[in-house]
Design a protein around this motif. Structure first.
Motif, mmCIF file in Angstrom:
data_model
loop_
_atom_site.group_PDB
_atom_site.id
_atom_site.type_symbol
_atom_site.label_atom_id
_atom_site.label_comp_id
_atom_site.label_asym_id
_atom_site.label_seq_id
_atom_site.Cartn_x
_atom_site.Cartn_y
_atom_site.Cartn_z
ATOM 1 N N SER A 37 -16.792 2.655 54.372
ATOM 2 C CA SER A 37 -16.243 4.151 54.062
ATOM 3 C C SER A 37 -16.950 4.645 53.400
ATOM 4 O O SER A 37 -17.730 4.204 52.304
ATOM 5 N N PHE A 38 -17.066 5.736 53.618
ATOM 6 C CA PHE A 38 -18.081 6.922 52.776
ATOM 7 C C PHE A 38 -17.081 7.758 51.980
ATOM 8 O O PHE A 38 -16.521 8.443 52.270
ATOM 9 N N PHE A 39 -17.742 8.234 50.770
ATOM 10 C CA PHE A 39 -17.184 9.113 49.806
ATOM 11 C C PHE A 39 -18.482 9.791 49.236
ATOM 12 O O PHE A 39 -19.504 9.374 48.995
ATOM 13 N N ILE A 40 -18.144 11.301 48.581
ATOM 14 C CA ILE A 40 -19.215 12.131 48.120
ATOM 15 C C ILE A 40 -19.109 11.989 46.995
ATOM 16 O O ILE A 40 -18.016 11.635 46.127
ATOM 17 N N ASP A 41 -20.313 11.506 46.313
ATOM 18 C CA ASP A 41 -20.458 11.449 44.654
ATOM 19 C C ASP A 41 -20.828 12.627 44.183
ATOM 20 O O ASP A 41 -21.692 13.207 44.504
ATOM 21 N N GLU A 42 -19.915 13.351 43.146
ATOM 22 C CA GLU A 42 -20.085 14.507 42.956
ATOM 23 C C GLU A 42 -20.726 14.542 41.144
ATOM 24 O O GLU A 42 -20.666 15.370 40.773
ATOM 25 N N THR A 43 -21.113 13.461 41.135
ATOM 26 C CA THR A 43 -21.654 13.300 39.612
ATOM 27 C C THR A 43 -22.740 14.050 39.162
ATOM 28 O O THR A 43 -22.583 14.711 38.392
ATOM 29 N N ASP A 46 -23.657 17.007 40.907
ATOM 30 C CA ASP A 46 -23.182 18.249 40.868
ATOM 31 C C ASP A 46 -22.622 18.467 39.664
ATOM 32 O O ASP A 46 -22.804 19.696 39.118
ATOM 33 N N GLU A 47 -21.756 17.935 38.925
ATOM 34 C CA GLU A 47 -21.078 18.184 37.999
ATOM 35 C C GLU A 47 -21.880 18.316 36.562
ATOM 36 O O GLU A 47 -21.799 19.085 35.880
ATOM 37 N N MET A 48 -22.936 17.061 36.592
ATOM 38 C CA MET A 48 -24.002 17.268 35.605
ATOM 39 C C MET A 48 -24.764 18.788 35.426
ATOM 40 O O MET A 48 -25.065 19.159 34.496
ATOM 41 N N THR A 49 -25.084 18.917 36.677
ATOM 42 C CA THR A 49 -25.694 20.363 36.973
ATOM 43 C C THR A 49 -24.993 21.359 36.450
ATOM 44 O O THR A 49 -25.512 22.286 35.605
ATOM 45 N N ARG A 50 -23.812 21.515 36.891
ATOM 46 C CA ARG A 50 -22.898 22.784 36.592
ATOM 47 C C ARG A 50 -22.582 22.513 34.960
ATOM 48 O O ARG A 50 -22.604 23.787 34.497
ATOM 49 N N VAL A 51 -22.701 21.459 34.533
ATOM 50 C CA VAL A 51 -22.215 21.525 32.670
ATOM 51 C C VAL A 51 -23.679 21.787 32.101
ATOM 52 O O VAL A 51 -23.635 22.799 31.088
ATOM 53 N N GLU A 52 -24.806 21.459 32.618
ATOM 54 C CA GLU A 52 -26.035 21.960 31.893
ATOM 55 C C GLU A 52 -26.113 23.455 32.042
ATOM 56 O O GLU A 52 -26.562 24.142 31.198
ATOM 57 N N THR A 53 -25.771 24.188 33.401
ATOM 58 C CA THR A 53 -25.934 25.479 33.408
ATOM 59 C C THR A 53 -25.000 26.070 32.567
ATOM 60 O O THR A 53 -25.587 27.190 31.922
ATOM 61 N N MET A 54 -23.711 25.407 32.270
ATOM 62 C CA MET A 54 -22.864 26.175 31.266
ATOM 63 C C MET A 54 -23.582 26.118 30.026
ATOM 64 O O MET A 54 -23.269 27.276 29.051
ATOM 65 N N PHE A 55 -23.951 25.164 29.514
ATOM 66 C CA PHE A 55 -24.802 24.831 28.144
ATOM 67 C C PHE A 55 -25.768 25.798 28.155
ATOM 68 O O PHE A 55 -26.014 26.647 26.967
ATOM 69 N N ASP A 56 -26.653 26.218 29.051
ATOM 70 C CA ASP A 56 -27.688 26.684 28.899
ATOM 71 C C ASP A 56 -27.300 28.470 28.812
ATOM 72 O O ASP A 56 -27.900 28.931 28.000
ATOM 73 N N ARG A 57 -26.264 28.719 29.694
ATOM 74 C CA ARG A 57 -25.677 30.069 29.463
ATOM 75 C C ARG A 57 -25.105 30.486 27.952
ATOM 76 O O ARG A 57 -25.212 31.456 27.428
ATOM 77 N N LEU A 58 -24.382 29.095 27.205
ATOM 78 C CA LEU A 58 -24.055 29.331 25.688
ATOM 79 C C LEU A 58 -25.157 29.419 24.975
ATOM 80 O O LEU A 58 -25.085 30.139 23.937
ATOM 81 N N TYR A 59 -26.149 28.594 25.126
ATOM 82 C CA TYR A 59 -27.289 28.819 24.465
ATOM 83 C C TYR A 59 -27.928 30.532 24.484
ATOM 84 O O TYR A 59 -28.516 31.057 23.321
ATOM 85 N N GLU A 60 -28.152 30.722 25.636
ATOM 86 C CA GLU A 60 -28.865 32.227 26.115
ATOM 87 C C GLU A 60 -27.974 33.197 25.152
ATOM 88 O O GLU A 60 -28.317 34.395 24.560
ATOM 89 N N ASP A 61 -26.390 33.068 25.308
ATOM 90 C CA ASP A 61 -25.526 34.019 24.603
ATOM 91 C C ASP A 61 -25.253 34.039 22.958
ATOM 92 O O ASP A 61 -24.547 34.421 22.633
ATOM 93 N N LYS A 62 -26.139 32.943 22.473
ATOM 94 C CA LYS A 62 -26.175 32.608 21.165
ATOM 95 C C LYS A 62 -24.684 32.079 20.756
ATOM 96 O O LYS A 62 -24.140 32.452 19.576
ATOM 97 N N GLN A 63 -24.107 31.499 21.485
ATOM 98 C CA GLN A 63 -22.731 30.948 21.283
ATOM 99 C C GLN A 63 -22.614 29.298 20.718
ATOM 100 O O GLN A 63 -21.823 28.849 20.412
ATOM 101 N N MET A 64 -23.938 28.822 20.923
ATOM 102 C CA MET A 64 -24.095 27.805 20.594
ATOM 103 C C MET A 64 -25.373 27.577 19.618
ATOM 104 O O MET A 64 -26.346 28.226 19.820
ATOM 105 N N PRO A 65 -25.281 26.746 18.358
ATOM 106 C CA PRO A 65 -26.602 26.645 17.630
ATOM 107 C C PRO A 65 -27.685 26.040 18.192
ATOM 108 O O PRO A 65 -27.502 24.827 18.943
ATOM 109 N N ASP A 66 -29.080 26.198 17.997
ATOM 110 C CA ASP A 66 -29.983 25.776 18.647
ATOM 111 C C ASP A 66 -30.286 24.237 17.683
ATOM 112 O O ASP A 66 -29.917 24.247 16.309
#
Length: 127
Positions: A94-100, A102-122
């Motif tokens: 049986s087949f299932f979609i592995d979203e791991t 996609d989730e990793m990419t989404r989290v990296e994008t969120m962190f990149d946005r936080l760094y760009e907005d200076k909400q996370m320290p470098d």
């Protein structure tokens, strides 16, 4: 905890099903989607296997999974042909979609946005 035999069967099915998808995939779901096998989980009695796939290069991942389910017998027969000398009974798959990924990419994008907005320290500024 998986037994040694379960891990062996999982790895063998993962390797061989990846080849099956390379050979048969374009006939089933087209040439555009990129489908890769990420994980295989057999039951303890090796009668069933859950195959987790990662689907890229398409917006409608569910449609690709539906196509795979419609041609389930063709995929299972191709897998059976490849592993018939190693396994007595071919497990139901049986087949299932592995979203791991996609989730990793989404989290990296969120962190990149936080760094760009200076909400996370470098990390360079801390040391």
């Amino acid at each position: 905890m998986e037994s040694k035999r379960q891990r062996q069967v999982a790895e063998m099915i993962k390797r061989n099903f990846s080849i099956v998808l390379q050979q048969e995939g374009s006939y089933i779901y087209g040439a555009q989607p990129l489908v890769t096998v990420t994980e295989v989980h057999p039951t303890p009695d090796l009668s069933q296997c859950k195959i987790y796939v990662s689907i890229w290069n398409t917006d409608d991942k569910q449609a690709v999974l539906m196509q795979m389910n419609q041609d389930h017998q063709r995929l299972k027969a191709a897998l059976a042909y490849r592993v018939r000398r190693h396994i007595r009974r071919i497990p139901d798959i049986s087949f299932f979609i592995d979203e791991t990924l996609d989730e990793m990419t989404r989290v990296e994008t969120m962190f990149d946005r936080l760094y760009e907005d200076k909400q996370m320290p470098d990390s360079e500024e801390e040391g």
